[in-house]
Design an enzyme around this catalytic site. Structure first.
Site, PDB file in Angstrom:
ATOM      1  N   ASP A   6      -6.067  -4.651  -1.631  1.00 57.66           N
ATOM      2  CA  ASP A   6      -4.957  -4.161  -0.811  1.00 57.66           C
ATOM      3  C   ASP A   6      -4.105  -5.316  -0.264  1.00 57.66           C
ATOM      4  OD1 ASP A   6      -3.553  -3.100   1.645  1.00 57.66           O
ATOM      5  OD2 ASP A   6      -4.571  -1.264   1.008  1.00 57.66           O
ATOM      6  N   SER A  49       0.835  -1.199   0.000  1.00 57.74           N
ATOM      7  CA  SER A  49       0.000   0.000   0.000  1.00 57.74           C
ATOM      8  C   SER A  49       0.875   1.256   0.000  1.00 57.74           C
ATOM      9  CB  SER A  49      -0.955  -0.042   1.197  1.00 57.74           C
ATOM     10  OG  SER A  49      -1.998   0.881   1.056  1.00 57.74           O
TER      11      SER A  49
END
Length: 353
Positions: free
Chosen positions: A197, A45
Site C-alpha cells: 500500500d 489506495s
C-alpha cells in the site's frame, strides 16, 4: 466558460478504504464546478482508484463522463460488498457510524490477518476489487487522458520508498499495488519488484504535483484524521490510532518540506516561480472523520457509502464557497498553524551574504 477564465488546481487524494467515498463526493462537486480545471491528481489506495476512474471517464465523456464513471464505480463496490461474509450487525447500525466493531465475521477476519500470512489465508489470490477495477476501468483511456495527469503511489517492499507510477505506465497492477494492505493481500509484483500500500510512503505523494510547473494551487483531500481528541483506551483503538499515525506520517513530512521551502522563499525573497512556491488548500472535516471507526473502512454498504458521498459533496461545496476567490492568489491552509514548532530560517541582513 472559456478555458482561460478557469482556475487551475492539482488534487492530492488520500486512501482510506470505503472512506474514499468521501473523496468521491468531493470530486463530484469539483467536477460540477465549471470555473475549475483539474490539471493533475496524485492518489494512493482508494485515492488512486478514484483518480484512475475519473481519468477514464474524463477521457471518454468529459466532466459528466467522469462524474458518471465515479458513481458507477462506487455502486459496483457496494454491489460486490453484498456477497462479502463481513457484514454489519444491528448493533453496528445502531451506532450510526458505519462501524463493523460488533460483527463476528469482521472480528474473526481481523484476528486471522494478524496470525496468518495473506498467501496462506487466500492462496488463490481472490480479490473482487481487482476484478471490479478490471471490469470498469479502461487503462488505455487512463493512459491516453491528456485532460489530467495521474500519479499513483505504491510502497516498494524491498526499499521502503515510494514509487510513483504515471501515464502511460498506469495499470490495474499499479492501482492494486497502491491499495495492497500487507495483512490482507500478498505483495503485488511489478517488473520484479514487490509493492505494498502506498499509504506507508506517500498518502498521498505530493512531490509529483509540486514538480508540476503548470499549477501552483495544490488541494489536499484528507479523509484520515490528523488528530483525535480522545485517547485510545482499548487494544483495538490503540492499533487503529497507530495505523492512522503511520499512514499520515508521510503526508506530514511532505507538508513540513513545503512549509520549509516557503519559509526559505519568504526569508530570502527568492523568485517564487523558480523555487516552486505552492499555494496549499485543504478539504477536510476533522470532527466528521473522527467519528468514523477504523472498521468502517471495510463497510461498503450502499447506505453508508452514499452517506459519505453526500458528506464529501458538502465539504467541497463549503470549501468552494469560502475559498474559491483565494485560488490563484494565496493559500487557505496555513501550515504554520499545524507545525508551529517548525524550523524558521533567519533572514539575512541587508548587504550581507
Amino acid at each position: 466558460m472559456p478555458k482561460e477564465e478557469r482556475k487551475h488546481i492539482d488534487l492530492a487524494l488520500q486512501g482510506g478504504g470505503s472512506h474514499g467515498a468521501l473523496t468521491w463526493g468531493v470530486l463530484d462537486r469539483l467536477l460540477e464546478e465549471e470555473r475549475l480545471k483539474i490539471d493533475g491528481i496524485s492518489g494512493t489506495s482508494a485515492g488512486a482508484m478514484n483518480a484512475v476512474v475519473l481519468a477514464d471517464g474524463l477521457h471518454r465523456g468529459g466532466r459528466q463522463g467522469a462524474r458518471d464513471a465515479l458513481g458507477h464505480f462506487w455502486r459496483g463496490v457496494s454491489d460486490a460488498a453484498r456477497f462479502s461474509p463481513i457484514q454489519p450487525t444491528p448493533w453496528d447500525w445502531l451506532t450510526g457510524t458505519g462501524s463493523l466493531d460488533y460483527s463476528p465475521s469482521y472480528l474473526m477476519f481481523e484476528s486471522l490477518t494478524q496470525l496468518v500470512a495473506p498467501a496462506r489465508l487466500n492462496p488463490l489470490g481472490f480479490n473482487p476489487l481487482r476484478d471490479l477495477v478490471c471490469e470498469l476501468v479502461d487503462f488505455e483511456r487512463v493512459n491516453a487522458c491528456r485532460r489530467a495527469k495521474i500519479y499513483v503511489t505504491a510502497t516498494n517492499v524491498r526499499t521502503g520508498r515510494a514509487t510513483v507510477f504515471r501515464q502511460p505506465g498506469i495499470s490495474v497492477d499499479t492501482v492494486m499495488a497502491s491499495a495492497c494492505l500487507p495483512f490482507m493481500f500478498p505483495a503485488v509484483e511489478i517488473d520484479g519488484e514487490a509493492y505494498w500500500d502506498g499509504g506507508y510512503s506517500g498518502n498521498p505523494a505530493l512531490f509529483p504535483l509540486v514538480d508540476d510547473m503548470d499549477c501552483q494551487d495544490l488541494v489536499v483531500v484528507q479523509v484520515n484524521p490528523l488528530e483525535r481528541r480522545r485517547l485510545p483506551d482499548s487494544a483495538r483503538d490503540i492499533v487503529n490510532r497507530i495505523n492512522e499515525i503511520t499512514f499520515n506520517s508521510s503526508l506530514i513530512k511532505e507538508l513540513r518540506s513545503i512549509q520549509l521551502l516557503q519559509q526559505l522563499i519568504d526569508a530570502e525573497d527568492l523568485d517564487v516561480e523558480r523555487y516552486r512556491s505552492m499555494r496549499l488548500h485543504l478539504i477536510h472535516a476533522e470532527q466528521e472523520v473522527e467519528q468514523l471507526t477504523a472498521s468502517s473502512k471495510l463497510n461498503a454498504q450502499w447506505d453508508f457509502v452514499s452517506r459519505l458521498f453526500h458528506q464529501g459533496r458538502g465539504w467541497a461545496d463549503m470549501w468552494l464557497e469560502q475559498n474559491f476567490d483565494a485560488i490563484g492568489q494565496h493559500s487557505t491552509f496555513d501550515l504554520n498553524t499545524v507545525f508551529g514548532d517548525g524550523f524558521r530560517p533567519l533572514t539575512r541582513r541587508q548587504g550581507k551574504r
